[in-house]
Design a protein around this motif. Structure first.
Motif, mmCIF file in Angstrom:
data_model
loop_
_atom_site.group_PDB
_atom_site.id
_atom_site.type_symbol
_atom_site.label_atom_id
_atom_site.label_comp_id
_atom_site.label_asym_id
_atom_site.label_seq_id
_atom_site.Cartn_x
_atom_site.Cartn_y
_atom_site.Cartn_z
ATOM 1 N N ILE A 4 0.880 -1.168 0.000
ATOM 2 C CA ILE A 4 0.000 0.000 0.000
ATOM 3 C C ILE A 4 0.916 1.216 0.000
ATOM 4 O O ILE A 4 1.749 1.375 0.896
ATOM 5 C CB ILE A 4 -0.911 0.039 1.253
ATOM 6 C CG1 ILE A 4 -1.701 -1.254 1.411
ATOM 7 C CG2 ILE A 4 -1.812 1.271 1.210
ATOM 8 C CD1 ILE A 4 -2.650 -1.569 0.300
ATOM 9 N N LEU A 5 0.772 2.064 -1.012
ATOM 10 C CA LEU A 5 1.563 3.286 -1.108
ATOM 11 C C LEU A 5 0.671 4.463 -0.768
ATOM 12 O O LEU A 5 -0.421 4.599 -1.319
ATOM 13 C CB LEU A 5 2.106 3.471 -2.526
ATOM 14 C CG LEU A 5 3.074 2.414 -3.029
ATOM 15 C CD1 LEU A 5 3.411 2.674 -4.493
ATOM 16 C CD2 LEU A 5 4.328 2.394 -2.176
ATOM 17 N N GLN A 6 1.150 5.299 0.122
ATOM 18 C CA GLN A 6 0.430 6.523 0.455
ATOM 19 C C GLN A 6 1.372 7.699 0.232
ATOM 20 O O GLN A 6 2.447 7.763 0.845
ATOM 21 C CB GLN A 6 -0.056 6.485 1.895
ATOM 22 C CG GLN A 6 -1.109 5.412 2.113
ATOM 23 C CD GLN A 6 -1.642 5.417 3.518
ATOM 24 O OE1 GLN A 6 -0.891 5.191 4.456
ATOM 25 N NE2 GLN A 6 -2.929 5.674 3.650
ATOM 26 N N ARG A 7 0.969 8.589 -0.682
ATOM 27 C CA ARG A 7 1.758 9.800 -0.899
ATOM 28 C C ARG A 7 1.609 10.658 0.344
ATOM 29 O O ARG A 7 0.501 10.895 0.817
ATOM 30 C CB ARG A 7 1.238 10.531 -2.140
ATOM 31 C CG ARG A 7 2.185 11.609 -2.646
ATOM 32 C CD ARG A 7 1.681 12.209 -3.929
ATOM 33 N NE ARG A 7 0.585 13.127 -3.633
ATOM 34 C CZ ARG A 7 -0.168 13.707 -4.553
ATOM 35 N NH1 ARG A 7 0.026 13.468 -5.837
ATOM 36 N NH2 ARG A 7 -1.136 14.538 -4.204
ATOM 37 N N SER A 8 2.732 11.106 0.876
ATOM 38 C CA SER A 8 2.663 11.826 2.142
ATOM 39 C C SER A 8 3.514 13.088 2.128
ATOM 40 O O SER A 8 4.526 13.176 1.427
ATOM 41 C CB SER A 8 3.088 10.923 3.303
ATOM 42 O OG SER A 8 4.430 10.543 3.163
ATOM 43 N N LEU A 9 3.068 14.052 2.933
ATOM 44 C CA LEU A 9 3.816 15.292 3.116
ATOM 45 C C LEU A 9 4.889 15.122 4.177
ATOM 46 O O LEU A 9 5.918 15.799 4.137
ATOM 47 C CB LEU A 9 2.867 16.424 3.521
ATOM 48 C CG LEU A 9 1.819 16.790 2.482
ATOM 49 C CD1 LEU A 9 0.841 17.810 3.049
ATOM 50 C CD2 LEU A 9 2.480 17.321 1.221
ATOM 51 N N GLN A 10 4.634 14.230 5.116
ATOM 52 C CA GLN A 10 5.607 13.873 6.150
ATOM 53 C C GLN A 10 5.134 12.579 6.784
ATOM 54 O O GLN A 10 3.946 12.278 6.800
ATOM 55 C CB GLN A 10 5.758 14.964 7.205
ATOM 56 C CG GLN A 10 4.474 15.217 7.983
ATOM 57 C CD GLN A 10 4.624 16.364 8.967
ATOM 58 O OE1 GLN A 10 5.369 17.295 8.735
ATOM 59 N NE2 GLN A 10 3.900 16.297 10.051
ATOM 60 N N ALA A 11 6.083 11.808 7.302
ATOM 61 C CA ALA A 11 5.724 10.544 7.942
ATOM 62 C C ALA A 11 6.844 10.112 8.872
ATOM 63 O O ALA A 11 8.013 10.436 8.661
ATOM 64 C CB ALA A 11 5.473 9.468 6.894
ATOM 65 N N ASP A 12 6.449 9.394 9.920
ATOM 66 C CA ASP A 12 7.447 8.789 10.795
ATOM 67 C C ASP A 12 6.885 7.518 11.398
ATOM 68 O O ASP A 12 5.685 7.267 11.372
ATOM 69 C CB ASP A 12 7.927 9.755 11.886
ATOM 70 C CG ASP A 12 6.855 10.145 12.883
ATOM 71 O OD1 ASP A 12 6.271 9.252 13.533
ATOM 72 O OD2 ASP A 12 6.610 11.355 13.048
ATOM 73 N N VAL A 13 7.798 6.711 11.913
ATOM 74 C CA VAL A 13 7.427 5.477 12.599
ATOM 75 C C VAL A 13 8.171 5.457 13.925
ATOM 76 O O VAL A 13 9.354 5.795 14.000
ATOM 77 C CB VAL A 13 7.721 4.223 11.742
ATOM 78 C CG1 VAL A 13 9.191 4.120 11.357
ATOM 79 C CG2 VAL A 13 7.265 2.961 12.455
ATOM 80 N N ARG A 14 7.438 5.079 14.967
ATOM 81 C CA ARG A 14 7.997 5.035 16.319
ATOM 82 C C ARG A 14 7.891 3.631 16.888
ATOM 83 O O ARG A 14 6.906 2.935 16.647
ATOM 84 C CB ARG A 14 7.236 5.991 17.241
ATOM 85 C CG ARG A 14 7.362 7.442 16.845
ATOM 86 C CD ARG A 14 6.420 8.354 17.643
ATOM 87 N NE ARG A 14 6.439 9.692 17.108
ATOM 88 C CZ ARG A 14 7.127 10.700 17.642
ATOM 89 N NH1 ARG A 14 7.821 10.513 18.743
ATOM 90 N NH2 ARG A 14 7.096 11.886 17.086
ATOM 91 N N VAL A 15 8.897 3.275 17.658
ATOM 92 C CA VAL A 15 8.903 2.040 18.431
ATOM 93 C C VAL A 15 9.220 2.428 19.866
ATOM 94 O O VAL A 15 10.212 3.120 20.113
ATOM 95 C CB VAL A 15 9.940 1.027 17.889
ATOM 96 C CG1 VAL A 15 10.014 -0.202 18.781
ATOM 97 C CG2 VAL A 15 9.590 0.631 16.450
ATOM 98 N N ASP A 16 8.348 2.042 20.774
ATOM 99 C CA ASP A 16 8.493 2.411 22.187
ATOM 100 C C ASP A 16 8.636 3.917 22.372
ATOM 101 O O ASP A 16 9.405 4.394 23.215
ATOM 102 C CB ASP A 16 9.676 1.680 22.828
ATOM 103 C CG ASP A 16 9.480 0.173 22.866
ATOM 104 O OD1 ASP A 16 8.314 -0.271 22.996
ATOM 105 O OD2 ASP A 16 10.480 -0.553 22.753
ATOM 106 N N GLY A 17 7.931 4.689 21.538
ATOM 107 C CA GLY A 17 7.931 6.144 21.654
ATOM 108 C C GLY A 17 9.070 6.842 20.947
ATOM 109 O O GLY A 17 9.068 8.070 20.843
ATOM 110 N N ASP A 18 10.055 6.091 20.470
ATOM 111 C CA ASP A 18 11.207 6.694 19.797
ATOM 112 C C ASP A 18 11.050 6.611 18.289
ATOM 113 O O ASP A 18 10.699 5.553 17.744
ATOM 114 C CB ASP A 18 12.500 5.973 20.197
ATOM 115 C CG ASP A 18 12.820 6.106 21.671
ATOM 116 O OD1 ASP A 18 12.544 7.179 22.247
ATOM 117 O OD2 ASP A 18 13.351 5.133 22.250
ATOM 118 N N ILE A 19 11.351 7.709 17.593
ATOM 119 C CA ILE A 19 11.318 7.702 16.133
ATOM 120 C C ILE A 19 12.471 6.840 15.626
ATOM 121 O O ILE A 19 13.630 7.084 15.959
ATOM 122 C CB ILE A 19 11.410 9.128 15.557
ATOM 123 C CG1 ILE A 19 10.170 9.931 15.933
ATOM 124 C CG2 ILE A 19 11.586 9.083 14.036
ATOM 125 C CD1 ILE A 19 10.199 11.388 15.501
#
Length: 150
Positions: A4-19
């Protein structure tokens, strides 16, 4: 393989609250690896990801790919894309590749995108992740290897 591709203006992923991964603009790629997928499958879908003309040109028409738009890719492994919900109320995930195989092919997908000149950020395979994005458009595209290359 499903992506699934989503065009985004910004994005991040966090694990245990950390990017652990982020992009300014580009594509968020949710990646599901299935039984029967191979390095060839991954390369073909990565090529399609990099070359889809879904970013606007000067006239506002979707004529640029993510490389031409100067974007990056945030790749997130997501086996739940292979869910089979046809029977009962609990999805079956038997179509998803075993974890070792899935991890290897997910990494190869991200590596191939990088080899095509894209900045690639990643989630952590099999981690409980929180993904945030601002969907641009919104533009959301589904890539299914069964429809594209098989």
């Amino acid at each position: 393989m499903k992506v699934i591709l989503q065009r985004s203006l910004q994005a991040d992923v966090r694990v245990d609250g950390d990017i652990v991964g982020q992009i300014d603009h580009g594509l968020v790629a949710l990646v599901g690896i299935a039984h029967g997928d191979s390095v060839d499958t991954v390369r073909a879908i990565a090529d399609k990801t990099a070359n889809l003309r879904i970013f606007p040109d000067e006239a506002g028409k979707m004529n640029r790919n993510v490389v031409e738009a100067g974007g990056g890719v945030l790749a997130i492994s997501q086996f739940t894309l292979l869910a089979d919900c046809r029977r009962g109320r609990r999805p079956s995930f038997t179509a998803a590749a075993p974890p070792d195989m899935a991890k290897n092919l997910y990494e190869r997908y991200a590596d191939h995108l990088h080899s095509l000149g894209l900045p690639v950020a990643r989630g952590i395979f099999a981690a409980d992740m929180a993904v945030s994005l601002v969907n641009d458009g919104p533009v959301t595209i589904i890539l299914d290897s069964d429809e594209i290359i098989r």
